[in-house]
Scaffold this motif. Sequence first.
Motif, PDB file in Angstrom:
ATOM      1  N   GLN A 162      21.436 -39.060  25.829  1.00  0.00           N
ATOM      2  CA  GLN A 162      22.274 -40.084  25.220  1.00  0.00           C
ATOM      3  C   GLN A 162      21.536 -41.423  25.222  1.00  0.00           C
ATOM      4  N   LEU A 163      21.150 -41.879  24.037  1.00  0.00           N
ATOM      5  CA  LEU A 163      20.475 -43.162  23.878  1.00  0.00           C
ATOM      6  C   LEU A 163      21.302 -44.084  22.997  1.00  0.00           C
ATOM      7  N   SER A 164      21.210 -45.375  23.270  1.00  0.00           N
ATOM      8  CA  SER A 164      21.816 -46.347  22.370  1.00  0.00           C
ATOM      9  C   SER A 164      20.972 -46.411  21.092  1.00  0.00           C
ATOM     10  N   PHE A 168      17.010 -45.572  20.875  1.00  0.00           N
ATOM     11  CA  PHE A 168      16.480 -44.536  19.991  1.00  0.00           C
ATOM     12  C   PHE A 168      15.396 -45.104  19.079  1.00  0.00           C
ATOM     13  N   GLU A 169      15.680 -46.258  18.471  1.00  0.00           N
ATOM     14  CA  GLU A 169      14.730 -46.840  17.527  1.00  0.00           C
ATOM     15  C   GLU A 169      13.402 -47.182  18.194  1.00  0.00           C
ATOM     16  N   VAL A 191      11.287 -53.273  16.036  1.00  0.00           N
ATOM     17  CA  VAL A 191      12.592 -52.659  16.294  1.00  0.00           C
ATOM     18  C   VAL A 191      13.742 -53.637  16.096  1.00  0.00           C
ATOM     19  N   TRP A 192      13.569 -54.884  16.518  1.00  0.00           N
ATOM     20  CA  TRP A 192      14.643 -55.875  16.398  1.00  0.00           C
ATOM     21  C   TRP A 192      14.508 -56.737  15.147  1.00  0.00           C
ATOM     22  N   GLY A 193      13.317 -56.755  14.567  1.00  0.00           N
ATOM     23  CA  GLY A 193      13.097 -57.542  13.363  1.00  0.00           C
ATOM     24  C   GLY A 193      12.412 -58.855  13.669  1.00  0.00           C
ATOM     25  N   ILE A 194      11.687 -59.372  12.672  1.00  0.00           N
ATOM     26  CA  ILE A 194      10.901 -60.587  12.890  1.00  0.00           C
ATOM     27  C   ILE A 194      11.795 -61.811  13.094  1.00  0.00           C
TER      28      ILE A 194
END
Length: 242
Positions: A162-164, A168-169, A191-194
């Motif tokens: 189980q990953l958030s 996962f990303e 993963v979070w964006g620039i």
Amino acid sequence: MAEAKRILIIEDEADMANIMRDFLTVSGYEVRVAGRGADGLELLRSWSPKLLVLDLTLPDIDGIELCRRIRAESVVPILILSARGGETDKILGLGFGADDYMTKPFSLGELTARIGAHLRRSEMQAPSSAADDGRETGMLSFGELEIDRRAYRVSLGVREVQLSAKEFELLHFLALHAGQVFTKSRLLDAVWGIDSPGDEGTITVYIRRIREKIETDPSRPLYLKTVWGVGYKFDGGRERAV
């Protein structure tokens, strides 16, 4: 209003909650407010918001515990608000599945910007929007570890992990580039964006959480390796993409 614009605020300070609700409504979001953790969980299940704004201090459930419960059943992005600015609370919140953390007082403009960034990132990372290139939408297999991009599912042997969404990303990005070393800054951007408002400490927290879930011995990881002075890499042996 489009379902993608639904924001749930779980905040027991009525004035604060109403100010946020009104500001976000004017900004184009459909917003509902819950003053108790239990009410927030009920709305999460019945209304299906696309992002949660969660206060840590609630009258019935500790915010960190509520974050853990939410993450156990949903991958919805969670943005924590707290008057407690200590590093421990931030690490705990991110460690239990939150995607972002803001300390009160804060700017409503910054809150809106962060919400927009997380929603855009969620839309970009949704399985249905992934490029159909055979690897990006397929299965990555590393011995017992399998990462299914289409289903957002990770399994280790017969056990489902189980990953958030962000866990996962991050794992998928590193696995997709197995053997390549990435700095924390590069991982944050990927993963979070620039335009992410997060910091590099977020990566440390998430790597630790993923290791706790997929590694037999997190202190001696098989998959997520630290390259001291540089960053992290995925090293799972020979992989195949289906």
